[in-house]
Enzyme design. Structure first.
Site, PDB file in Angstrom:
ATOM      1  N   ASP A 101       6.187  -4.353  -0.451  1.00 47.51           N
ATOM      2  CA  ASP A 101       7.208  -4.013  -1.443  1.00 47.51           C
ATOM      3  C   ASP A 101       6.665  -2.915  -2.364  1.00 47.51           C
ATOM      4  OD1 ASP A 101       8.681  -6.108  -0.399  1.00 47.51           O
ATOM      5  OD2 ASP A 101       7.945  -7.531  -1.902  1.00 47.51           O
TER       6      ASP A 101
HETATM    7  N1  URA Z   1       5.259 -10.706   0.604  1.00 52.35           N
HETATM    8  C1  URA Z   1       6.032 -10.211  -0.379  1.00 52.35           C
HETATM    9  O1  URA Z   1       6.790 -10.941  -1.001  1.00 52.35           O
HETATM   10  N2  URA Z   1       5.952  -8.905  -0.642  1.00 52.35           N
HETATM   11  C2  URA Z   1       5.124  -8.066  -0.001  1.00 52.35           C
HETATM   12  O2  URA Z   1       5.084  -6.869  -0.314  1.00 52.35           O
HETATM   13  C3  URA Z   1       4.319  -8.585   1.017  1.00 52.35           C
HETATM   14  C4  URA Z   1       4.411  -9.914   1.300  1.00 52.35           C
END
Ligand code: URA
Length: 247
Positions: A101
């Site tokens: 993310d």
């Molecule tokens: N899990 C998440 O919630 N976000 C990420 O970026 C990676 C794993």
């Protein structure tokens, strides 16, 4: 690299002979005839000799990047945000292995080896990903930790068993073997602890180590070999059907 060197590496001629070919006006870069053997080019340039395309056999590389928050992990962003591939000047086109993310920091791999990237992302290999999550609500009770370990019900199915420990109150280290969208955040939310910040500290055999945020390092040949064998060592890996989404 210099155009003459590029032609030599591509097997067109020796470097000296390539300089001659360039000066004779037989070489184009894009639409332009280039007469300067020192012209800077890389494998993304459209180089032709006598009208025939010349390509470098691009070396396969893997970079480990420590992604800062606010950088997106796609190769391009439609909203003009900084992208993770801009953090490395490799001279070849790189693609992220999976996604983090935008607000997640930490380890992400970039490579021009599409086959390796596909293998690492394939659910069948269940490559372990280790995260450190700081969560709201302070101390996480044992019952919640147990639920995270056993698997929690999310809207796209139950998560596979995970390794989870509380490093200090409100800070969890989780190792998961799936790569679903926002998975760690959704898992923590499901047990009542919204994630404040999330960092990936390991992927398969690789650890983030001391790479500073926003920086990258090229993996060694040995590290790439160990990545390639990730998941392959499982005694049942070759006979098992790909894992389905748990519904
Ligand atoms: N899990 C998440 O919630 N976000 C990420 O970026 C990676 C794993």
């Amino acid at each position: 690299m210099r155009l003459a060197k590029f032609l030599a590496h591509a097997g067109v001629a020796s470097r000296r002979a390539a300089e001659g070919i360039i000066r004779e006006g037989r070489v184009t870069v894009g639409r332009e005839i280039v007469l300067d053997p020192a012209r800077d080019v890389d494998e993304r340039d459209d180089v032709k000799v006598d009208g025939a395309a010349v390509a470098l056999e691009a070396e396969q590389v893997v970079y480990l990047v420590n992604k800062p928050a606010g950088v997106v992990s796609t190769a391009k962003d439609t909203h003009g945000r900084p992208v993770v591939t801009e953090l490395v000047d490799a001279g070849v086109r790189l693609y992220p292995v999976g996604r983090l993310d935008a607000d997640t920091t930490g380890l992400i791999l970039l490579t021009n080896d599409g086959e390796l990237a596909n293998q690492l992302m394939h659910p069948r290999y269940e490559v372990p990903r280790k995260y450190v999550a700081k969560v709201h609500g302070g101390f996480v009770k044992n019952r919640a930790l147990e639920r995270l370990r056993e698997g929690v019900q999310l809207e796209d199915g139950k998560t596979a068993p995970a390794q989870v420990r509380q490093v200090r109150p409100g800070v969890l280290e989780l190792t998961i073997h799936e790569g679903r969208k926002r998975q760690v955040k959704r898992m923590c939310e499901a047990v009542g602890h919204r994630v404040i910040s999330l960092r990936r500290v390991a992927f398969g055999p690789l650890e983030l180590g001391r790479v500073p945020e926003g920086k990258a390092r090229l993996l060694t040949a040995r590290e790439v070999r160990s990545l390639r064998s990730t998941g392959m060592m499982r005694p049942d890996a070759s006979v098992r059907a790909p894992r389905r989404h748990h519904r």
